[in-house]
Structure formats: C-alpha cells, structure tokens
Design a protein around this motif. Structure first.
Motif, PDB file in Angstrom:
ATOM      1  N   VAL A   1     110.492 121.260  53.493  1.00  0.00           N
ATOM      2  CA  VAL A   1     111.182 122.373  54.147  1.00  0.00           C
ATOM      3  C   VAL A   1     111.955 123.166  53.101  1.00  0.00           C
ATOM      4  O   VAL A   1     112.355 122.635  52.058  1.00  0.00           O
ATOM      5  N   HIS A   2     112.156 124.447  53.397  1.00  0.00           N
ATOM      6  CA  HIS A   2     112.919 125.324  52.509  1.00  0.00           C
ATOM      7  C   HIS A   2     114.259 125.632  53.164  1.00  0.00           C
ATOM      8  O   HIS A   2     114.318 125.965  54.346  1.00  0.00           O
ATOM      9  N   ARG A   3     115.336 125.491  52.390  1.00  0.00           N
ATOM     10  CA  ARG A   3     116.657 125.807  52.929  1.00  0.00           C
ATOM     11  C   ARG A   3     117.501 126.476  51.860  1.00  0.00           C
ATOM     12  O   ARG A   3     117.258 126.316  50.652  1.00  0.00           O
ATOM     13  N   LYS A   4     118.499 127.217  52.334  1.00  0.00           N
ATOM     14  CA  LYS A   4     119.364 127.942  51.413  1.00  0.00           C
ATOM     15  C   LYS A   4     120.484 127.032  50.930  1.00  0.00           C
ATOM     16  O   LYS A   4     121.020 126.229  51.680  1.00  0.00           O
ATOM     17  N   ALA A   5     120.835 127.194  49.652  1.00  0.00           N
ATOM     18  CA  ALA A   5     121.911 126.413  49.047  1.00  0.00           C
ATOM     19  C   ALA A   5     122.791 127.349  48.227  1.00  0.00           C
ATOM     20  O   ALA A   5     122.393 128.450  47.848  1.00  0.00           O
ATOM     21  N   GLY A   6     123.990 126.894  47.947  1.00  0.00           N
ATOM     22  CA  GLY A   6     124.915 127.727  47.187  1.00  0.00           C
ATOM     23  C   GLY A   6     125.737 128.633  48.072  1.00  0.00           C
ATOM     24  O   GLY A   6     125.550 128.687  49.295  1.00  0.00           O
ATOM     25  N   GLU A   7     126.636 129.384  47.456  1.00  0.00           N
ATOM     26  CA  GLU A   7     127.521 130.277  48.202  1.00  0.00           C
ATOM     27  C   GLU A   7     127.600 131.633  47.511  1.00  0.00           C
ATOM     28  O   GLU A   7     127.405 131.757  46.305  1.00  0.00           O
ATOM     29  N   GLY A   8     127.904 132.635  48.314  1.00  0.00           N
ATOM     30  CA  GLY A   8     128.110 133.979  47.780  1.00  0.00           C
ATOM     31  C   GLY A   8     126.890 134.522  47.061  1.00  0.00           C
ATOM     32  O   GLY A   8     125.765 134.456  47.559  1.00  0.00           O
ATOM     33  N   LEU A   9     127.123 135.062  45.852  1.00  0.00           N
ATOM     34  CA  LEU A   9     126.039 135.648  45.076  1.00  0.00           C
ATOM     35  C   LEU A   9     125.143 134.584  44.443  1.00  0.00           C
ATOM     36  O   LEU A   9     124.069 134.905  43.924  1.00  0.00           O
ATOM     37  N   ALA A  10     125.582 133.336  44.496  1.00  0.00           N
ATOM     38  CA  ALA A  10     124.810 132.257  43.870  1.00  0.00           C
ATOM     39  C   ALA A  10     123.888 131.546  44.870  1.00  0.00           C
ATOM     40  O   ALA A  10     123.460 130.427  44.623  1.00  0.00           O
ATOM     41  N   VAL A  11     123.609 132.205  45.989  1.00  0.00           N
ATOM     42  CA  VAL A  11     122.738 131.596  46.999  1.00  0.00           C
ATOM     43  C   VAL A  11     121.302 131.539  46.473  1.00  0.00           C
ATOM     44  O   VAL A  11     120.791 132.504  45.899  1.00  0.00           O
ATOM     45  N   PHE A  12     120.672 130.406  46.640  1.00  0.00           N
ATOM     46  CA  PHE A  12     119.276 130.274  46.237  1.00  0.00           C
ATOM     47  C   PHE A  12     118.558 129.383  47.249  1.00  0.00           C
ATOM     48  O   PHE A  12     119.188 128.678  48.046  1.00  0.00           O
ATOM     49  N   GLU A  13     117.253 129.435  47.196  1.00  0.00           N
ATOM     50  CA  GLU A  13     116.439 128.659  48.133  1.00  0.00           C
ATOM     51  C   GLU A  13     115.882 127.434  47.418  1.00  0.00           C
ATOM     52  O   GLU A  13     115.311 127.542  46.341  1.00  0.00           O
ATOM     53  N   GLU A  14     116.084 126.288  48.044  1.00  0.00           N
ATOM     54  CA  GLU A  14     115.590 125.053  47.445  1.00  0.00           C
ATOM     55  C   GLU A  14     114.579 124.381  48.366  1.00  0.00           C
ATOM     56  O   GLU A  14     114.591 124.581  49.580  1.00  0.00           O
ATOM     57  N   GLU A  15     113.713 123.615  47.756  1.00  0.00           N
ATOM     58  CA  GLU A  15     112.656 122.913  48.486  1.00  0.00           C
ATOM     59  C   GLU A  15     113.049 121.441  48.625  1.00  0.00           C
ATOM     60  O   GLU A  15     113.326 120.779  47.634  1.00  0.00           O
ATOM     61  N   VAL A  16     113.072 120.973  49.887  1.00  0.00           N
ATOM     62  CA  VAL A  16     113.484 119.590  50.151  1.00  0.00           C
ATOM     63  C   VAL A  16     112.335 118.858  50.822  1.00  0.00           C
ATOM     64  O   VAL A  16     111.717 119.370  51.764  1.00  0.00           O
ATOM     65  N   THR A  17     112.043 117.673  50.364  1.00  0.00           N
ATOM     66  CA  THR A  17     110.984 116.848  50.947  1.00  0.00           C
ATOM     67  C   THR A  17     111.601 115.703  51.738  1.00  0.00           C
ATOM     68  O   THR A  17     112.369 114.899  51.185  1.00  0.00           O
ATOM     69  N   ASN A  18     111.298 115.638  53.020  1.00  0.00           N
ATOM     70  CA  ASN A  18     111.783 114.578  53.891  1.00  0.00           C
ATOM     71  C   ASN A  18     110.634 113.693  54.325  1.00  0.00           C
ATOM     72  O   ASN A  18     109.476 114.120  54.359  1.00  0.00           O
ATOM     73  N   HIS A  19     110.945 112.463  54.667  1.00  0.00           N
ATOM     74  CA  HIS A  19     109.953 111.533  55.194  1.00  0.00           C
ATOM     75  C   HIS A  19     110.126 111.439  56.703  1.00  0.00           C
ATOM     76  O   HIS A  19     111.241 111.250  57.198  1.00  0.00           O
ATOM     77  N   PHE A  20     109.030 111.588  57.417  1.00  0.00           N
ATOM     78  CA  PHE A  20     109.060 111.662  58.875  1.00  0.00           C
ATOM     79  C   PHE A  20     108.065 110.649  59.433  1.00  0.00           C
ATOM     80  O   PHE A  20     106.874 110.714  59.154  1.00  0.00           O
ATOM     81  N   LYS A  21     108.550 109.672  60.190  1.00  0.00           N
ATOM     82  CA  LYS A  21     107.686 108.616  60.696  1.00  0.00           C
ATOM     83  C   LYS A  21     106.799 109.114  61.836  1.00  0.00           C
ATOM     84  O   LYS A  21     107.175 110.014  62.591  1.00  0.00           O
ATOM     85  N   GLU A  22     105.633 108.507  61.956  1.00  0.00           N
ATOM     86  CA  GLU A  22     104.722 108.914  63.018  1.00  0.00           C
ATOM     87  C   GLU A  22     105.296 108.585  64.399  1.00  0.00           C
ATOM     88  O   GLU A  22     105.011 109.284  65.365  1.00  0.00           O
ATOM     89  N   GLU A  23     106.090 107.566  64.491  1.00  0.00           N
ATOM     90  CA  GLU A  23     106.720 107.242  65.776  1.00  0.00           C
ATOM     91  C   GLU A  23     107.601 108.400  66.242  1.00  0.00           C
ATOM     92  O   GLU A  23     107.626 108.744  67.428  1.00  0.00           O
ATOM     93  N   SER A  24     108.329 109.026  65.300  1.00  0.00           N
ATOM     94  CA  SER A  24     109.159 110.186  65.642  1.00  0.00           C
ATOM     95  C   SER A  24     108.289 111.374  66.022  1.00  0.00           C
ATOM     96  O   SER A  24     108.628 112.143  66.934  1.00  0.00           O
ATOM     97  N   ARG A  25     107.156 111.526  65.340  1.00  0.00           N
ATOM     98  CA  ARG A  25     106.231 112.601  65.698  1.00  0.00           C
ATOM     99  C   ARG A  25     105.696 112.387  67.109  1.00  0.00           C
ATOM    100  O   ARG A  25     105.532 113.340  67.874  1.00  0.00           O
TER     101      ARG A  25
END
Length: 275
Positions: A114-138
């Motif tokens: 997933v892509h999410r925004k990080a940082g504050e003000g003028l230093a905001v940037f987009e970072e890529e985060v990898t999560n693990h998601f179990k099939e039971e939750s799916r």
C-alpha cells in the motif's frame, strides 16, 4: 440454506456444487454445531473454491436476532468447524485489494503493498509499505462483502420489532406469483448502512416493520440480477451477476426461500461490459 432441509433446498437450485456425501456430512455436522454453540438457527452459507482446497461456510444466529450479530464458521472437510472473527472495515477494505484465487490454506499469507503519505508540511512524501495479510482475514472480508451486496430475502419474510430486532415473520406465507416476478419484491438481507431518503408517496406504500431493508430494484449497474422461473415455473431463482455463484430461490405461496454461494470468491469486475 437451513441445515435441516439442505438436500431438498440444493435440488431447487439445481444441486450444483455438493455431492450427496458432502450434503449428508454437512447436515449432520451443522446440527451438532447448532447444539454445541447454543444457536437458535444454523444454515449453510456456501462454498468458496480454492486452488488447494475449498472453504465450506456456515452462519448461525442467536435467539431474538436474525440479522445483526450473525456468527460465521468455516470448514475444510464438512465436519470440523472454526469460528471466524467479526469483520471490520479495515479487513473488508484490505480483502478487496487482493486479487486472484483463494489458496485453500487459512494460514497462507499475502503480501499487500500500500502507498501512504508520510512526513509533515513541505516534507510530505509517499512511501510504500508492505503488509502481510492472512487468507483467513481475506475470507472474513469476502464473506462480509458478498453478504452486503448479494444476500437476499423476499419482502415480508422478516419483521423488525420496536426494539430494532429482526426476527422471522411467522405470518409470512410467501410471495404471490405476480409479486415474485418483480425485483422490488426482493430485499438485501443485510443491515442498511446509509438509509435512503424516501418520498412521502413511497413511505405511504411501505410498512416500516417489513420495509426496513433495501430493494434489489435500484441496484447498480442495472441488470446485475438475473430472475428466472425454473422447475415448471414453480420456483423463482435469482442469480447475482456481480458475485457469480450466488443463487437465491423462493417457492411462491410458501415460506420456502434461501440462498447459497458457490464460487471462487472474486467479484465480477467485467459486469459493466457484459450487460
């Protein structure tokens, strides 16, 4: 579909997806599940097909409430049942991001980027985060989505009391043949998330005790339901084209009705191009 009448109910929807041995095992194990979990009603929800194995799904309700607080169980062999946790908005949202077939292993982990925004003000940037998601939750999220978009009940089959509890309407004797020909006679059997505004004319024609659910008539895209008469025009069958494999049946002039889902657990995203 109610556990006690599973085999005849499956015959009304062409009996696809279950062998006689599986039907017999399910009927026995579901009745034991109802006794052990002290539920007032247990019904077979359906089967989600996986690559290595299939998930058999059942749902149960407690006394005094048929709509909210349903418990969901899954089995890999039609005999042993595991309780699934209640769905949350986050689980439902993440379940929609996963594409492809189910594996058939509840412990299997998907890598979800997933892509999410990080940082504050003028230093905001987009970072890529990898999560693990179990099939039971799916599985939890997918069942909740199918219930929300494709679970069906005929108008009048359930009644809402002044306390807000939804129960089986013991006075329901089935839709007439003329009523069963209209999509407006069938309702989404799921809690209404955002109540729709109705005109005074619409309110005058409706009974708040039985018209507390949304009708299929205004579903988008138009044409996402297929209504057919089968078995010598004695049974009305509704099939969802959004969730291929979801089938609802009703025998007019009788209280007999139910639905079952047998599919791969993927929404038909090509539907707008098929209509």
């Amino acid at each position: 579909m109610d556990a006690e009448s599973l085999q005849p109910s499956m015959e009304l929807v062409s009996g696809c997806g279950l062998s006689p041995e599986q039907s017999a095992a399910l009927r026995t194990s579901l009745l034991l599940l109802r006794r052990d979990m002290r539920l007032s009603c247990v019904f077979f929800w359906g089967k989600i097909l996986g690559v290595r194995g299939d998930y058999y799904i059942a749902q149960g309700t407690e006394e005094g409430e048929q709509l909210r607080g349903r418990r969901t169980f899954y089995s890999l062999n039609c005999l042993d049942w595991c309780l699934l946790p209640p769905p949350t908005d986050d689980v439902i949202r993440e379940a929609q991001l996963i594409k492809g077939r189910f594996i058939g292993d509840p412990a299997h982990e998907y890598e979800l980027t997933v892509h999410r925004k990080a940082g504050e003000g003028l230093a905001v940037f987009e970072e890529e985060v990898t999560n693990h998601f179990k099939e039971e939750s799916r599985l939890v999220g997918t069942i909740a989505l199918i219930d929300r978009e494709a679970a069906v009940a005929p108008r009048g089959a359930f009644v809402k009391n002044p306390l807000g509890q939804v129960n089986v309407n013991v006075s329901f004797r089935g839709l007439t043949v003329s009523e069963a020909k209209k999509l407006s006679s069938f309702l989404h059997f799921t809690p209404t998330l955002i109540p729709k505004k109705k005109s005074l004319l619409e309110k005058a024609d409706q009974d708040p005790a039985i018209d507390f659910l949304d009708s299929l008539e205004h579903d988008i895209p138009k044409g996402c339901w297929s209504l057919q008469w089968e078995q010598g025009s004695s049974v009305v069958v509704l099939r969802s084209l959004l969730w291929l494999g979801m089938t609802f049946y009703h025998v007019p002039l009788t209280p007999q009705h139910g639905y079952v889902y047998i599919g791969n657990g993927e929404r038909n995203i090509d539907l707008p191009f098929m209509i």
